[in-house]
Design a protein around this motif. Structure first.
Motif, short mmCIF file in Angstrom:
data_model
loop_
_atom_site.label_atom_id
_atom_site.label_comp_id
_atom_site.label_asym_id
_atom_site.label_seq_id
_atom_site.Cartn_x
_atom_site.Cartn_y
_atom_site.Cartn_z
N PRO A 21 -12.73 -29.74 21.40
CA PRO A 21 -13.99 -29.65 20.60
C PRO A 21 -14.88 -30.54 20.69
CG PRO A 21 -12.08 -30.58 19.65
CD PRO A 21 -11.62 -30.11 21.00
N ALA A 22 -16.41 -30.12 20.09
CA ALA A 22 -17.32 -31.39 20.31
C ALA A 22 -17.52 -32.29 19.14
CB ALA A 22 -18.64 -30.76 20.61
N LEU A 23 -17.12 -33.53 19.57
CA LEU A 23 -17.34 -34.54 18.45
C LEU A 23 -18.66 -35.24 18.73
CD1 LEU A 23 -13.68 -35.75 18.37
CD2 LEU A 23 -14.76 -34.14 16.83
N SER A 24 -19.28 -35.59 17.92
CA SER A 24 -20.64 -36.08 18.19
C SER A 24 -20.89 -36.99 17.16
CB SER A 24 -21.65 -35.16 18.39
OG SER A 24 -21.69 -34.53 17.33
N ALA A 25 -20.37 -37.77 16.54
CA ALA A 25 -20.55 -39.02 15.57
C ALA A 25 -21.13 -39.99 16.18
CB ALA A 25 -19.65 -39.18 14.62
N ASP A 26 -22.05 -40.71 15.63
CA ASP A 26 -22.41 -42.15 16.15
C ASP A 26 -22.19 -43.19 15.41
OD1 ASP A 26 -23.54 -40.92 18.87
OD2 ASP A 26 -25.10 -39.81 17.53
N LEU A 27 -22.11 -44.15 15.88
CA LEU A 27 -21.95 -45.49 15.13
C LEU A 27 -23.27 -46.22 15.62
CD1 LEU A 27 -20.72 -47.58 12.97
CD2 LEU A 27 -19.28 -48.55 14.98
N VAL A 28 -24.15 -46.48 14.80
CA VAL A 28 -25.59 -47.10 14.98
C VAL A 28 -25.51 -48.36 14.25
CG1 VAL A 28 -26.54 -44.93 15.49
CG2 VAL A 28 -26.76 -46.04 13.35
N CYS A 29 -26.72 -49.13 15.04
CA CYS A 29 -26.78 -50.58 14.11
C CYS A 29 -28.32 -50.85 13.91
CB CYS A 29 -26.44 -51.72 15.28
SG CYS A 29 -27.03 -51.49 16.74
N THR A 30 -28.48 -51.56 13.02
CA THR A 30 -29.88 -51.82 12.66
C THR A 30 -29.97 -53.51 12.43
OG1 THR A 30 -30.36 -49.78 11.40
CG2 THR A 30 -31.65 -51.71 11.10
N LEU A 31 -30.45 -54.17 13.31
CA LEU A 31 -30.83 -55.60 13.23
C LEU A 31 -32.16 -55.88 12.74
CD1 LEU A 31 -29.46 -58.07 14.21
CD2 LEU A 31 -30.47 -57.89 16.33
N ASN A 32 -32.04 -57.05 11.78
CA ASN A 32 -33.49 -57.64 11.00
C ASN A 32 -33.51 -58.94 11.62
OD1 ASN A 32 -33.51 -55.24 9.39
ND2 ASN A 32 -31.56 -56.02 8.17
N VAL A 33 -34.77 -59.25 12.22
CA VAL A 33 -35.05 -60.28 12.64
C VAL A 33 -36.09 -60.94 11.98
CG1 VAL A 33 -34.12 -60.08 15.03
CG2 VAL A 33 -36.62 -59.59 14.69
N GLY A 41 -33.39 -51.61 20.22
CA GLY A 41 -32.00 -50.63 20.17
C GLY A 41 -31.69 -50.17 18.71
N ASN A 42 -32.71 -50.82 17.53
CA ASN A 42 -32.37 -50.31 16.27
C ASN A 42 -32.27 -48.53 16.43
OD1 ASN A 42 -32.13 -52.63 15.03
ND2 ASN A 42 -33.94 -52.54 13.86
N GLY A 43 -30.97 -48.42 15.61
CA GLY A 43 -30.84 -46.95 15.75
C GLY A 43 -29.86 -46.19 16.81
N THR A 44 -29.49 -47.25 17.56
CA THR A 44 -28.66 -46.87 18.79
C THR A 44 -27.46 -47.59 18.67
OG1 THR A 44 -29.32 -48.80 20.17
CG2 THR A 44 -30.69 -46.66 20.22
N SER A 45 -26.47 -47.62 19.55
CA SER A 45 -25.02 -48.29 19.39
C SER A 45 -25.11 -49.56 19.96
CB SER A 45 -23.92 -47.56 20.11
OG SER A 45 -24.08 -47.31 21.42
N HIS A 46 -26.09 -50.08 20.37
CA HIS A 46 -26.31 -51.56 20.91
C HIS A 46 -27.65 -52.02 20.45
CE1 HIS A 46 -25.31 -54.78 23.46
NE2 HIS A 46 -26.70 -54.67 23.80
N CYS A 47 -27.66 -52.89 19.47
CA CYS A 47 -29.03 -53.72 19.17
C CYS A 47 -29.03 -55.07 19.52
CB CYS A 47 -28.94 -53.39 17.95
SG CYS A 47 -28.98 -51.94 16.75
N GLU A 48 -30.14 -55.69 20.12
CA GLU A 48 -30.43 -56.70 20.54
C GLU A 48 -31.75 -57.37 19.77
OE1 GLU A 48 -30.03 -57.54 24.52
OE2 GLU A 48 -28.85 -56.01 25.01
N GLY A 49 -31.82 -58.59 19.42
CA GLY A 49 -33.00 -59.38 18.76
C GLY A 49 -33.12 -60.78 19.12
#
Length: 122
Positions: A21-33, A41-49
């Motif tokens: 079965p195709a599982l496609s959920a994502d855990l995403v991050c948003t970093l506020n600086v 990378g906001n909105g992806t699985s790896h944010c850097e700021g």
């Protein structure tokens, strides 16, 4: 004979992947600086700021997105306590990770993970 075995093995491998079965959920991050800083990378699985506030933390959030099936429950390992999203304090120069198991109504389970990295000053 050898070619037949390779062909059959290849078909078996391809067939087993298409049957999953195709599982496609994502855990995403948003970093506020802070103002004047940069985030990647906001909105992806790896944010850097990075910013130049010389503080020791900033705010951020985790969210599970792109869910295509009905959810039974979510077991957060790191990050949030419950629900599909939360706001968190992001520590500078420290591991900021989130992990969760999504239990679907059909009995399948999906593991999602994400990370944030924050730096401030020089």
């Amino acid at each position: 004979m050898f070619t037949k075995k390779i062909l059959l093995a290849s078909l078996f491998v391809v067939g087993s992947f298409t049957a999953l079965p195709a599982l496609s959920a994502d855990l995403v991050c948003t970093l506020n600086v802070q103002s004047g800083g940069n985030v990647f990378g906001n909105g992806t699985s790896h944010c850097e700021g990075i910013d130049f506030s010389f503080g020791n933390s900033t705010s951020g959030s985790w969210a599970i997105t792109n869910i295509t099936k009905s959810i039974d429950r979510i077991n957060w390992i790191k990050g949030c306590n419950s629900g599909l999203s939360c706001t968190v304090t992001v520590r500078a120069y420290a591991p900021n990770q989130a992990e969760a198991y999504i239990h679907y109504d059909d009995g399948t389970i999906e593991y999602v993970e994400a990370s944030m990295h924050y730096e401030t000053g020089f």
